[in-house]
Design an enzyme around this catalytic site. Structure first.
Site, PDB file in Angstrom:
ATOM      1  N   ARG A  36     -43.400 -25.661  70.540  1.00  0.00           N
ATOM      2  CA  ARG A  36     -43.594 -26.128  71.915  1.00  0.00           C
ATOM      3  C   ARG A  36     -43.060 -25.103  72.917  1.00  0.00           C
ATOM      4  NH1 ARG A  36     -41.414 -30.825  74.590  1.00  0.00           N
ATOM      5  NH2 ARG A  36     -39.682 -30.499  73.186  1.00  0.00           N
ATOM      6  N   THR A  37     -41.888 -24.525  72.576  1.00  0.00           N
ATOM      7  CA  THR A  37     -41.384 -23.463  73.465  1.00  0.00           C
ATOM      8  C   THR A  37     -41.839 -22.108  72.930  1.00  0.00           C
ATOM      9  OG1 THR A  37     -39.344 -23.675  72.220  1.00  0.00           O
ATOM     10  CG2 THR A  37     -39.339 -24.594  74.415  1.00  0.00           C
ATOM     11  N   SER A 133     -35.459 -28.947  50.458  1.00  0.00           N
ATOM     12  CA  SER A 133     -34.013 -28.748  50.352  1.00  0.00           C
ATOM     13  C   SER A 133     -33.665 -27.302  50.076  1.00  0.00           C
ATOM     14  CB  SER A 133     -33.414 -29.626  49.262  1.00  0.00           C
ATOM     15  OG  SER A 133     -32.025 -29.356  49.193  1.00  0.00           O
ATOM     16  N   LYS A 187     -36.084 -37.158  48.509  1.00  0.00           N
ATOM     17  CA  LYS A 187     -35.198 -36.262  49.252  1.00  0.00           C
ATOM     18  C   LYS A 187     -33.994 -37.015  49.792  1.00  0.00           C
ATOM     19  CE  LYS A 187     -33.362 -32.751  51.103  1.00  0.00           C
ATOM     20  NZ  LYS A 187     -33.143 -32.635  52.489  1.00  0.00           N
ATOM     21  N   HIS A 190     -31.665 -37.373  46.983  1.00  0.00           N
ATOM     22  CA  HIS A 190     -31.074 -36.040  46.783  1.00  0.00           C
ATOM     23  C   HIS A 190     -29.889 -35.869  47.737  1.00  0.00           C
ATOM     24  CE1 HIS A 190     -30.534 -31.943  48.320  1.00  0.00           C
ATOM     25  NE2 HIS A 190     -30.845 -31.505  47.116  1.00  0.00           N
ATOM     26  N   ASN A 191     -30.071 -36.245  48.977  1.00  0.00           N
ATOM     27  CA  ASN A 191     -28.998 -36.082  49.956  1.00  0.00           C
ATOM     28  C   ASN A 191     -27.825 -37.009  49.671  1.00  0.00           C
ATOM     29  OD1 ASN A 191     -30.792 -34.313  51.113  1.00  0.00           O
ATOM     30  ND2 ASN A 191     -30.437 -35.019  53.192  1.00  0.00           N
ATOM     31  N   GLU A 194     -26.013 -35.393  47.102  1.00  0.00           N
ATOM     32  CA  GLU A 194     -25.342 -34.248  47.760  1.00  0.00           C
ATOM     33  C   GLU A 194     -24.023 -34.710  48.399  1.00  0.00           C
ATOM     34  OE1 GLU A 194     -27.927 -31.920  50.502  1.00  0.00           O
ATOM     35  OE2 GLU A 194     -26.431 -32.353  52.048  1.00  0.00           O
ATOM     36  N   TYR A 195     -24.062 -35.851  49.087  1.00  0.00           N
ATOM     37  CA  TYR A 195     -22.835 -36.394  49.687  1.00  0.00           C
ATOM     38  C   TYR A 195     -21.792 -36.639  48.582  1.00  0.00           C
ATOM     39  CZ  TYR A 195     -24.738 -37.732  54.361  1.00  0.00           C
ATOM     40  OH  TYR A 195     -25.258 -37.753  55.633  1.00  0.00           O
TER      41      TYR A 195
HETATM   42  C1  6PG Z   1     -30.795 -29.906  52.136  1.00  0.00           C
HETATM   43  C2  6PG Z   1     -29.824 -30.734  52.950  1.00  0.00           C
HETATM   44  C3  6PG Z   1     -30.261 -30.894  54.351  1.00  0.00           C
HETATM   45  C4  6PG Z   1     -29.415 -31.877  55.130  1.00  0.00           C
HETATM   46  C5  6PG Z   1     -28.053 -31.429  55.398  1.00  0.00           C
HETATM   47  C6  6PG Z   1     -27.349 -32.307  56.414  1.00  0.00           C
HETATM   48  O1  6PG Z   1     -31.197 -30.440  51.130  1.00  0.00           O
HETATM   49  O2  6PG Z   1     -31.096 -28.782  52.493  1.00  0.00           O
HETATM   50  O3  6PG Z   1     -29.739 -31.985  52.370  1.00  0.00           O
HETATM   51  O4  6PG Z   1     -31.571 -31.360  54.329  1.00  0.00           O
HETATM   52  O5  6PG Z   1     -30.019 -32.063  56.350  1.00  0.00           O
HETATM   53  O6  6PG Z   1     -27.308 -31.279  54.256  1.00  0.00           O
HETATM   54  O7  6PG Z   1     -26.921 -33.528  55.937  1.00  0.00           O
HETATM   55  P1  6PG Z   1     -25.755 -34.299  56.725  1.00  0.00           P
HETATM   56  O8  6PG Z   1     -25.715 -33.748  58.112  1.00  0.00           O
HETATM   57  O9  6PG Z   1     -26.138 -35.740  56.716  1.00  0.00           O
HETATM   58  O10 6PG Z   1     -24.501 -33.986  55.969  1.00  0.00           O
END
Ligand code: 6PG
Length: 493
Positions: A36-37, A133, A187, A190-191, A194-195
């Protein structure tokens, strides 16, 4: 520029979008880009020139952008999830034609994808919600891709995605995940995983630092060492690096990690994971613990006040009561506790995927998902290959921890795992993720739980009925009346 029209375009040129577009171009697929920009378009075009004269073409209006792509078009969106996706689609839609495909690469809520897919379908436009990811670096060098939705849309872009994705020993880190919002859902989980991984690593750090007294340099060495064994993974690798970075601005020097405020931010996918786990009645305590810790971490001032108030009340600072420990033994124990806790966390994520797949009829292939997470993504790790093989051996596996290989690993590590959690509890150090994983494991492996008592309570006060271990049926008992009668006949004291 007298080459064939690009088959693919990408709208949304923040860093992730720029990098993914450059990656596509570098793999030999000409790509049109739009933002957009206009400045972002110029920036991306300049990078394409600087990074090897890549076949990337900038466009400044939605119309020009869409029309620059050969039909059937594959149009990737990399804009912030939510309203910006709707706005971008609205801008592009007038120029898209039947058979074209929209591929949303954001961290989108899966139901938004399903709604947009239905809207697109009404115009003959195909739709993919594709988890991407790997952060900025992954997008540029090779991410893990989790596309779900229209199989035709996937087939149209299949060769491009296969080249763009990270490559591992058993193929590119991309697969058609399933229909509907399956790609976004995968995904999201997956996150959530990840947490959990990040929390477990932070706990390992905490125990080693607070109880073991390890310096940042020692921590760097320990994590680097772990990264050469069963814990080999992106997150362990970057953790080792973090401990090595000095604080250039600090007056007293030291390492930067100690100057970082202990408040974890988040964008929402981990929260969705826990919400979905609750919706589907799937226990995900490790992932939930990691989310809770982010919440509590945000209460910095409250925690400081609580620490002071409780200290005045006689409860000393964390780690005060820590018993003397053998450093080498502790390091080895924590490594094993981290590994065992991780297995339980992945078991939770996989079970959530399985439950959702059954609910929605997505047909998710858990082994294949573990495979596409082996490279490119944030949770990439050596042990995902073992998870892949566990689900290949038995696609109906009830829980990772009962796979014979993983069961043996749990058995080998449980003593160390218990020592670490017990030590942390004694020392007043919190290991909510490791403790949640251990409790999950111990709860799951018990053939008989105290749930009988909860059922009796429910039946007593709510006539909710209960089942019996010795015969079928639903039963209700006048517990209070019978208890009074018994107590009257034979007083308790
Ligand atoms: C990835 C990550 C990414 C995610 C960040 C932020 O797979 O590359 O999961 O997509 O946006 O890790 O997650 P939070 O801000 O919720 O910690």
């Amino acid at each position: 520029m007298a080459m064939a029209l690009p088959r693919i375009g990408l709208a949304g040129l923040a860093v992730m979008g720029q990098n993914l577009a450059l990656n596509v171009a570098e793999k030999g697929f000409p790509i049109s880009v739009y933002n957009r920009t206009a400045a972002k378009v110029d920036e991306t075009v300049a990078r394409a020139a600087a990074e090897g004269d890549l076949p990337l073409f900038g466009h400044y209006t939605p119309q020009e952008f869409v029309l620059s792509i050969a039909r059937p078009r594959s149009v990737v969106l990399l804009v912030k999830a939510g309203a910006p996706v709707d706005q971008t689609i609205a801008a592009l839609a007038p120029f898209l034609e039947p058979g074209d495909a929209i591929i949303d690469g954001g961290n989108e809520w899966y139901e938004n994808t399903e709604r947009r897919a239905a809207e697109a379908a009404a115009r003959g436009v195909l739709y993919l919600g594709m988890g991407v990811s790997g952060g900025e670096e992954g997008a540029r060098r090779g991410p893990s891709l989790m596309p779900g939705g229209s199989l035709q849309a996937y087939d149209n872009a299949r060769d491009i995605l296969a080249k763009v994705a990270a490559q591992v020993d058993d193929g590119p880190c991309v697969t058609f995940v399933g229909p509907g919002g399956a790609g976004n859902f995968v995904k999201m989980v997956h996150n959530g995983i990840e947490y959990g991984d990040m929390q477990l690593i932070a706990e390992a750090y905490d125990v080693l630092r607070a109880v073991g007294g390890l310096s940042n340099r020692e921590l760097a060495a320990v994590f680097a060492d772990w990264n050469r064994g069963e814990l080999e993974s992106f997150l362990v690798e970057i953790t080792a690096d973090i401990f090595l970075v000095g604080d250039d601005d600090g007056e007293a020097g030291g390492e930067l990690v100690d100057k970082v405020l202990d408040k974890t931010g988040m964008k929402g996918t981990g929260k969705w994971t826990v919400q979905q786990a609750a919706e589907l009645a799937v226990a995900a305590p490790t992932i939930a613990a990691s989310l809770d810790c982010r919440f509590i971490s945000g209460l910095k001032e409250e925690r400081e006040a609580a620490a002071a108030a409780l200290e005045r009340a006689g409860i000393g600072g964390a780690a005060q009561a820590a018993p003397a420990v053998d450093k080498q033994q502790l390091i080895d124990d924590v490594r094993q506790a981290l590994y065992a806790s991780k297995i339980c966390s992945y078991a939770q994520g996989m079970n959530l995927l399985k439950a959702k797949s059954e609910e929605k009829g997505w047909g998710l292939d858990l082994g294949e998902l573990a495979r596409i997470w082996k490279g490119g993504c944030i949770i990439r790790a050596r042990f995902l290959d073992r998870i892949k093989r566990a689900y290949q051996r038995n696609p109906r596996l009830a829980n990772l921890v009962v796979d014979p290989d993983f069961a043996a690993e749990m058995a080998n590590r449980q003593a160390a795992w218990r020592r670490v959690v017990a030590l942390a509890v004694t020392a007043g150090i919190t290991t909510p993720g490791m403790a949640a994983s251990l409790a999950y494991f111990d709860t799951y492996r018990r053939a008989r739980l105290p749930a009988n008592l909860v059922q009796a309570q429910r039946d007593l006060f709510g006539a909710h009925t209960y089942e019996r271990v010795d015969r079928p049926g639903a039963f209700h008992t006048e517990w209070t009346k019978l208890a009074r009668r018994r107590a009257a006949a034979a007083p308790l004291n």
